[in-house]
Design a protein around this motif. Structure first.
Motif, mmCIF file in Angstrom:
data_model
loop_
_atom_site.group_PDB
_atom_site.id
_atom_site.type_symbol
_atom_site.label_atom_id
_atom_site.label_comp_id
_atom_site.label_asym_id
_atom_site.label_seq_id
_atom_site.Cartn_x
_atom_site.Cartn_y
_atom_site.Cartn_z
ATOM 1 N N SER A 19 18.453 -15.526 -2.840
ATOM 2 C CA SER A 19 18.159 -16.625 -3.780
ATOM 3 C C SER A 19 19.441 -17.267 -4.279
ATOM 4 N N ILE A 20 20.394 -16.434 -4.670
ATOM 5 C CA ILE A 20 21.615 -16.997 -5.257
ATOM 6 C C ILE A 20 22.434 -17.747 -4.210
ATOM 7 N N ILE A 21 22.422 -17.237 -2.975
ATOM 8 C CA ILE A 21 23.168 -17.936 -1.916
ATOM 9 C C ILE A 21 22.488 -19.273 -1.600
ATOM 10 N N ILE A 22 21.159 -19.296 -1.635
ATOM 11 C CA ILE A 22 20.451 -20.563 -1.380
ATOM 12 C C ILE A 22 20.775 -21.579 -2.484
ATOM 13 N N VAL A 23 20.686 -21.128 -3.742
ATOM 14 C CA VAL A 23 20.948 -22.062 -4.860
ATOM 15 C C VAL A 23 22.381 -22.587 -4.779
ATOM 16 N N ILE A 24 23.314 -21.678 -4.570
ATOM 17 C CA ILE A 24 24.718 -22.114 -4.492
ATOM 18 C C ILE A 24 24.928 -23.000 -3.263
ATOM 19 N N MET B 123 32.541 -22.237 -3.730
ATOM 20 C CA MET B 123 31.438 -21.757 -4.581
ATOM 21 C C MET B 123 30.665 -20.594 -3.955
ATOM 22 N N ILE B 124 30.692 -20.521 -2.638
ATOM 23 C CA ILE B 124 29.927 -19.473 -1.962
ATOM 24 C C ILE B 124 30.450 -18.077 -2.350
ATOM 25 N N PHE B 125 31.748 -17.995 -2.667
ATOM 26 C CA PHE B 125 32.296 -16.697 -3.076
ATOM 27 C C PHE B 125 31.775 -16.299 -4.458
ATOM 28 N N GLY B 126 31.530 -17.304 -5.267
ATOM 29 C CA GLY B 126 30.933 -17.045 -6.579
ATOM 30 C C GLY B 126 29.580 -16.377 -6.410
ATOM 31 N N ALA B 127 28.825 -16.846 -5.396
ATOM 32 C CA ALA B 127 27.502 -16.251 -5.141
ATOM 33 C C ALA B 127 27.658 -14.826 -4.610
ATOM 34 N N ALA B 128 28.576 -14.654 -3.660
ATOM 35 C CA ALA B 128 28.740 -13.327 -3.033
ATOM 36 C C ALA B 128 29.173 -12.281 -4.058
ATOM 37 N N ALA B 129 29.968 -12.726 -5.029
ATOM 38 C CA ALA B 129 30.490 -11.775 -6.016
ATOM 39 C C ALA B 129 29.459 -11.398 -7.081
#
Lengths: 176, 389
Positions: A19-24, B123-129
């Motif tokens: 979910s968070i990867i999709i939103v980001i 921003m994708i690293f923000g999600a991964a973290a």
């Protein structure tokens, strides 16, 4: 140690990260478009096309969403007619009356035919309606209970007719 | 004459009444409060919150403390004390967690999203973290915490105090105080927690990877539309995050719009400081020794540490994974900066890069990822609320 709880929670781990990867991901796409949109490299005509395309996309999505919600309510009502009737029978005391349910948008109209009611005068209708109006919050609670099963349900109309099919009581529960 | 004559009797018990009611847990809480004050002053660890929390811990653990309940000496009638009132108004779910949300306006007004906007892919690293959040949730479940408590404990991994408060409160967790203490303590301990994890997961060669940085101008329009778009996207995908994201982005919009400089300054300084004062001391309301000193609290502190470690690991491993496919490799350390602790995490990564190679400057990338972490952590909070709220 709650091993079962741990195993059950693993699906949330996957779901949460997805979910968070999709939103980001959507946000990254939005910022890339935004940067493109606000740069001088892009012609004004293309900017207009981009805005129109985005607006059309959003409107289409909302219409599609609306249709999906309508369909969800329709399917629920059609598949759960007996359950809905029994909810009213148990809560409103209309047991044994002939009933009919019609889907209307994101709601339904449930009509009970009271064969014992022959001639109901206007003053009697008003009296009955006023009495039931005082239970409006009770009907709203019933709507809330039903929403637990189908969150798309927005309202219902409860009607009672006399033996000839003339409506003498109408209650609308719409969460307002 | 020290005696007080009251109702015809000679009494001086009131002088020792409190002392007689003193419990060992309260004394321990004074020590913990003192430790928090020490860390805030001597070590300058998150002093804006640890100091009020430390003092508050002492305040609420005084026997018959008037800050929690007030007892009328004549009638014996009990009424709410000031901290209890502040808690109900500012933190309790009943009033929509007012303090942390208002604090978000101030935080939003402080953040410059420029580094992210000029390189949005970061921003994708923000999600991964945010991986530590979901990993910790599973661990908390393993240790037997209820779902709402496990989710609240997991959000310590957001490395974001206000988000932790909102989530723990909304989910009606029984461990609010422990979660708060863990969240703020570990945020302050980022320079100690992250380096060993980064070293464990990266080779010296990887830490020495240089990254080019091109300064790109971000237009005013982009800066203005960004907070609006984030709010709409987050709101549509995770409606429960609207309050969190919306207030953060509202603060940022005030900052970036260019016509509300005075409000932006007030929000980022006066408002943020004011709310922080009340927030810190009000959180202490839940630091009552009897409730706080439990094995669960120690376990929560451990789980909080796990959350921070796995956040860091998640960011690094994701960067390493991307490197498998990239021609122009990225320094995997920047993945570790994806946690919300801003700007500590970005600085830690930058310092580590400099330590390996004094000419390796990755500050801008690390700060960009760090800022992304702030957005991602709030969205993660919203996702947790959507799942379990």
């Amino acid at each position: 140690m709650n091993f079962q709880g741990f195993i059950d929670s693993l699906s949330f781990m996957g779901l949460g990260m997805a979910s968070i990867i999709i939103v980001i991901g959507v946000l990254i796409l939005a910022v890339l478009l935004l940067n493109l949109f606000s740069s001088d490299k892009m012609k004004t005509s293309r900017k207009v096309i981009l805005v129109v395309a985005f607006a059309v996309l959003l409107i289409s999505l909302s219409l599609l969403n609306g249709m999906n919600m309508d369909r969800a309510v329709k399917e629920y009502v059609e598949n759960n007619k007996e359950k809905i009737v029994s909810i009213f029978e148990n809560n409103v005391g209309v047991t044994g009356l002939e009933s009919e349910i019609q889907v209307q948008g994101r709601g339904f109209i449930i009509t009970f035919k009271d064969d014992t009611a022959q001639e109901i005068s206007e003053s009697e209708k008003t009296q009955i309606q006023e009495m039931f109006n005082t239970y409006q919050s009770y009907f709203e609670d019933m709507l809330l209970d039903m929403k637990k099963d189908i969150k798309e349900l927005e309202k219902y109309e409860f009607r009672v007719t006399d033996a000839k099919g003339n409506i003498y009581l109408t209650i609308v529960a719409d969460g307002k | 004459m020290f005696f007080i004559h009251y109702k015809g009797e000679t009494q001086m018990e009131f002088l020792i009444e409190s002392l007689q009611m003193l419990q060992w847990q309260q004394v321990v809480m004074w020590i913990i409060g003192g430790l928090l004050i020490f860390l805030a002053i001597k070590k300058e660890m998150e002093p804006t919150l640890l100091l009020p929390m430390g003092f508050g811990a002492i305040l609420v653990n005084l026997p018959l403390s008037g800050v929690i309940t007030q007892t009328d000496p004549n009638t014996g009638e009990v009424s709410n004390g000031i901290l209890d009132v502040l808690f109900r108004l500012g933190i309790d779910h009943e009033f929509a967690e007012m303090f942390p949300l208002i604090l978000f306006i101030g935080i939003g007004a402080m953040i410059d999203f420029g580094p992210v906007l000029s390189n949005p892919k970061l921003m994708i690293f923000g999600a991964a973290a945010q991986f530590g959040i979901f990993f910790t949730f599973s661990m908390a479940r393993l240790f037997g915490f209820e779902i709402n408590d496990a989710a609240s404990i997991a959000i310590i991994g957001a490395a974001d105090g206000p988000t932790s408060i909102v989530v723990a409160n909304t989910l009606k967790s029984n461990y609010l105080a422990a979660i708060m203490v863990a969240a703020y303590s570990y945020m302050a301990l980022v320079p100690i927690i992250q380096p060993p994890v980064i070293k464990c997961l990266t080779t010296k060669k990887e830490r020495m990877i240089r990254m080019s940085y091109e300064q790109k101008d971000v237009s005013k329009l982009t800066r203005i539309l960004f907070p609006i778009i984030v709010t709409v996207v987050a709101g549509l995908v995770a409606p429960s995050s609207v309050a969190l994201v919306g207030f953060l982005m509202f603060g940022n919009l005030i900052r970036e719009c260019g016509v509300l400089d005075s409000l932006g300054e007030t929000a980022s300084k006066v408002l943020a400081n004011l709310v922080t004062i009340f927030l810190g001391i009000t959180i202490a309301t839940r630091m009552n020794g009897v409730d706080f000193l439990r094995w669960d609290t120690l376990l929560i502190m451990c789980l909080g540490l796990i959350a921070f470690i796995f956040d860091t690991a998640g960011g690094i491993l994701f960067a390493k994974f991307l490197n498998l496919f990239l021609k122009k490799k990225i320094n995997p350390m920047i993945g570790a900066a994806g946690i919300s602790a801003f700007p500590m995490s970005g600085r830690v990564v930058h310092k580590m890069a400099l330590k390996e190679d004094p000419n390796n400057f990755i500050l801008m990338q690390a700060i960009g990822v760090n800022v992304s972490g702030q957005v991602a952590s709030v969205i993660a909070g919203g996702i947790i609320l959507s799942f379990f709220g």
